[in-house]
Design an enzyme around this catalytic site. Structure first.
Site, PDB file in Angstrom:
ATOM      1  N   CYS A   2     -13.395  32.332  -1.852  1.00 16.12           N
ATOM      2  CA  CYS A   2     -11.955  31.621  -1.646  1.00 16.12           C
ATOM      3  C   CYS A   2     -11.214  32.554  -0.480  1.00 16.12           C
ATOM      4  O   CYS A   2     -11.871  33.709  -0.098  1.00 16.12           O
ATOM      5  CB  CYS A   2     -11.138  31.964  -2.831  1.00 16.12           C
ATOM      6  SG  CYS A   2     -11.524  30.805  -4.154  1.00 16.12           S
ATOM      7  N   GLY A   3     -10.357  32.197   0.400  1.00 16.63           N
ATOM      8  CA  GLY A   3      -9.660  33.004   1.437  1.00 16.63           C
ATOM      9  C   GLY A   3      -8.439  33.443   0.703  1.00 16.63           C
ATOM     10  O   GLY A   3      -7.607  32.695   0.424  1.00 16.63           O
TER      11      GLY A   3
END
Length: 298
Positions: A2-3
């Site tokens: 994820c970011g």
């Protein structure tokens, strides 16, 4: 994969630009998770008022929500609508009857967050589209955090999107995976915490809420989570007055911090920070494993 992004403004002159910077930072992380996205913004507020951020699957479902709720709790209600989210601002002492009324008369409307300064907006879709949907770029504030998700262990839903909030003005975004979240969730439920999803990140948020409710500072709560939460993770936490970063003891997930006279910024990758003004003058570094980094308003 994820970011995560976070931005804490030291320079008050940059506060009108907070939403714009957060939106651009998160958009650069789209390749790390295109399924859903969310942003928490810490703006203005008053100690005697509380903001309830609500979400309705049907944007028209709330009807005359402000008027009905005001009559029910016998207090003024301010409503701001952004797409399928609304922010209700009410007197803090009328919070309990307001939540009771919402549960009874508007069961299809979800409470996303509560706090004097925090608003959370999240939805399925690419970060840029989610930010545009809620006009995040127009929002001002002191700090905020954001997340774009790749749903590797659960369905692609708005409920599964980050940030997760389990306490007033507190939220968490997480990159990684916890192996003991089910056991921790059971223990926290015995302590009175309520969870809306099976997501391990909500458990991490709940653990911090519980520890801080017991008297820990944010830094102490995060430090204790290193023993209580098993897995690999990077946490970015937002509170009323600041934000904090913590990586697991092995530092499995990528993380970059930048600090200048104007701001502190976090990104899963440097490209999230490259869009910020003056990044060439900032001190850019990789946070150490098992080390809490925290900044607060003075």
């Amino acid at each position: 994969m994820c970011g995560i992004v976070g931005l804490f403004l030291k320079n008050e002159r940059l506060q009108p630009e907070l939403g714009g910077h957060l939106s651009r930072m998160l958009a650069t992380m789209s390749a790390r998770g295109p399924d859903s996205a969310g942003i928490a913004v810490y703006g203005s507020g008053a100690d005697d008022l509380i903001k309830l951020t609500l979400r309705a699957a049907d944007p028209a479902a709330d009807g005359d929500l402000a008027g009905k709720l005001a009559a029910a709790i016998e207090a003024g209600v301010d409503l701001i609508r952004r797409s399928n989210h609304v922010v209700l601002t009410i007197p803090k002492h009328r919070r309990a009857p307001a939540l009771t009324w919402l549960a009874q008369h508007a069961p299809d409307i979800d409470v996303v967050s509560a706090g004097s300064r925090m608003e959370i907006y999240k939805e399925v879709g690419l970060p840029e589209r989610v930010a545009n949907r809620f006009s995040i770029s127009a929002m001002r504030g002191t700090h905020g955090i954001g997340h774009t998700r790749m749903a590797t262990e659960s369905a692609v839903t708005t409920e599964g999107a980050h940030p997760f909030s389990t306490g007033d003005d507190q939220c968490l975004v997480h990159n990684g995976s916890l192996s003991n979240h089910n056991a921790v969730r059971r223990n926290l439920r015995r302590e009175g915490l309520v969870f809306e999803t099976e997501n391990d990140s909500e458990v991490a948020a709940g653990y911090l809420t519980w520890r801080m409710r017991e008297g820990d500072s944010l830094k102490e709560a995060l430090t204790s989570s290193l023993d209580a939460l098993d897995g690999f993770f990077t946490f970015v936490v937002g509170t009323r007055d600041g934000f904090a970063v913590l990586r697991d003891p092995v530092a499995c997930k990528p993380a970059v911090l930048a600090e200048s006279d104007d701001y502190v910024a976090f990104g899963s990758e440097f490209r999230a920070l490259a869009v910020l003004p003056g990044i060439d003058k900032a001190r850019v570094f990789e946070p150490e494993p098992a080390t809490v980094y925290a900044w607060e308003r003075r």
